[in-house]
Design a protein around this motif. Structure first.
Motif, PDB file in Angstrom:
ATOM      1  N   THR A 157       1.464  -0.781   0.005  1.00 13.51           N
ATOM      2  CA  THR A 157      -0.197   0.150  -0.100  1.00 13.51           C
ATOM      3  C   THR A 157       0.943   1.189  -0.270  1.00 13.51           C
ATOM      4  O   THR A 157       0.239   2.325  -0.847  1.00 13.51           O
ATOM      5  N   MET A 205       0.765   3.898  -2.770  1.00 13.49           N
ATOM      6  CA  MET A 205       0.706   5.430  -3.111  1.00 13.49           C
ATOM      7  C   MET A 205       1.742   6.106  -3.473  1.00 13.49           C
ATOM      8  O   MET A 205       1.700   7.197  -4.249  1.00 13.49           O
ATOM      9  N   VAL A 225      -5.775   5.887  -4.832  1.00 10.39           N
ATOM     10  CA  VAL A 225      -4.977   4.407  -4.721  1.00 10.39           C
ATOM     11  C   VAL A 225      -5.768   3.530  -4.547  1.00 10.39           C
ATOM     12  O   VAL A 225      -6.667   3.306  -3.462  1.00 10.39           O
ATOM     13  N   LEU A 226      -6.220   2.071  -5.250  1.00  6.24           N
ATOM     14  CA  LEU A 226      -6.749   0.891  -5.236  1.00  6.24           C
ATOM     15  C   LEU A 226      -5.530  -0.098  -5.152  1.00  6.24           C
ATOM     16  O   LEU A 226      -5.672  -0.048  -6.539  1.00  6.24           O
ATOM     17  N   PRO A 227      -4.565   0.168  -4.071  1.00  7.80           N
ATOM     18  CA  PRO A 227      -3.855  -0.660  -3.811  1.00  7.80           C
ATOM     19  C   PRO A 227      -3.912  -2.778  -3.461  1.00  7.80           C
ATOM     20  O   PRO A 227      -5.144  -2.795  -2.182  1.00  7.80           O
ATOM     21  N   ARG A 233      -6.588   4.731   4.444  1.00  9.08           N
ATOM     22  CA  ARG A 233      -4.784   4.981   4.516  1.00  9.08           C
ATOM     23  C   ARG A 233      -3.886   6.402   3.153  1.00  9.08           C
ATOM     24  O   ARG A 233      -5.445   6.879   2.597  1.00  9.08           O
ATOM     25  N   THR A 234      -3.411   7.539   4.019  1.00  7.85           N
ATOM     26  CA  THR A 234      -3.324   8.823   3.467  1.00  7.85           C
ATOM     27  C   THR A 234      -2.291   8.762   3.707  1.00  7.85           C
ATOM     28  O   THR A 234      -0.635   8.343   4.521  1.00  7.85           O
ATOM     29  N   MET A 245      -3.107  12.012  -1.285  1.00 10.63           N
ATOM     30  CA  MET A 245      -3.465  11.297  -1.431  1.00 10.63           C
ATOM     31  C   MET A 245      -4.221  10.108  -0.228  1.00 10.63           C
ATOM     32  O   MET A 245      -3.803   9.939   0.692  1.00 10.63           O
ATOM     33  N   THR A 246      -4.882   9.189  -1.263  1.00 11.21           N
ATOM     34  CA  THR A 246      -5.828   8.284  -0.208  1.00 11.21           C
ATOM     35  C   THR A 246      -5.956   6.760  -0.466  1.00 11.21           C
ATOM     36  O   THR A 246      -6.119   6.920  -2.478  1.00 11.21           O
ATOM     37  N   GLY A 247      -5.729   5.711   0.170  1.00 10.09           N
ATOM     38  CA  GLY A 247      -5.360   4.602  -0.654  1.00 10.09           C
ATOM     39  C   GLY A 247      -6.991   3.824   0.103  1.00 10.09           C
ATOM     40  O   GLY A 247      -7.071   4.411   1.206  1.00 10.09           O
ATOM     41  N   ARG A 248      -7.691   2.685  -0.326  1.00 10.53           N
ATOM     42  CA  ARG A 248      -7.884   2.118  -0.118  1.00 10.53           C
ATOM     43  C   ARG A 248      -7.659   1.324  -0.453  1.00 10.53           C
ATOM     44  O   ARG A 248      -8.226   0.007  -1.520  1.00 10.53           O
ATOM     45  N   PRO A 249      -6.560  -0.136   0.359  1.00 11.51           N
ATOM     46  CA  PRO A 249      -6.009  -1.112   0.393  1.00 11.51           C
ATOM     47  C   PRO A 249      -7.189  -2.668   0.462  1.00 11.51           C
ATOM     48  O   PRO A 249      -8.648  -2.994   0.274  1.00 11.51           O
TER      49      PRO A 249
END
Length: 167
Positions: A74, A78, A97-99, A119-120, A125-129
């Protein structure tokens, strides 16, 4: 390595096709010797009041997934996404981001970590694993699906895209 991953590699190939069919720019990278399918698209919607969303998908088929590997992937995804848009994100934009790690062996710790929260990375950037467990009964996708304040106006959009890419 890909031939040893069987169903997970097949799912990754299908993901590549789904990303391309949705109009994403699709490329690939390497992470710890694994092919990473990368999809990117930019969307604007009137309801976002002129804001734009840059959505990145980074996905790899791996032998097994635990919380440590997913957290590392992740962060890597990102950072890689942010490096592609550095200097192009304005105040009225969001990097999403979609990791995703795909495997027949996804440990409960990875599912718990993926579904806990977004996650930021900085303020941009924001991520949704995402974990995808590939079984004989079909794939099972786990990720955080709740609404959030940070980049919350894009929640519906990113969840809609996640459902399309990770059925």
């Amino acid at each position: 390595m890909t031939s040893q991953l069987g169903p997970a590699a097949g799912y990754l190939a299908g993901l590549r096709d789904r990303l391309a069919a949705d109009g994403c720019e699709v490329t690939s990278m390497r992470w710890h010797g694994h092919e990473v399918v990368v999809g990117m698209r930019t969307d604007r919607k009137a309801r976002w009041l002129g804001s734009r969303a840059q959505l990145f998908v980074h996905a790899a088929a791996v032998p097994s997934v635990d919380d440590v590997a997913l957290a590392e992937f992740t962060g890597w995804a990102m950072t890689a996404a942010r490096s592609r848009i550095r200097g192009r994100l304005l105040n009225r934009s969001a990097g999403l981001v979609l990791p995703a790690l795909i495997s027949e062996d996804v440990r409960p710790s990875a599912v718990t970590w993926a579904t806990a929260d977004i996650r930021t990375l900085g303020f941009t950037m924001t991520g949704r694993p995402v974990t995808v467990t590939v079984t004989a009964d079909g794939p099972r996708t786990d990720m955080f699906r709740d609404w959030v304040k940070w980049a919350g106006s894009f929640t519906g959009h990113v969840l809609k895209k996640a459902a399309l890419y990770f059925p």
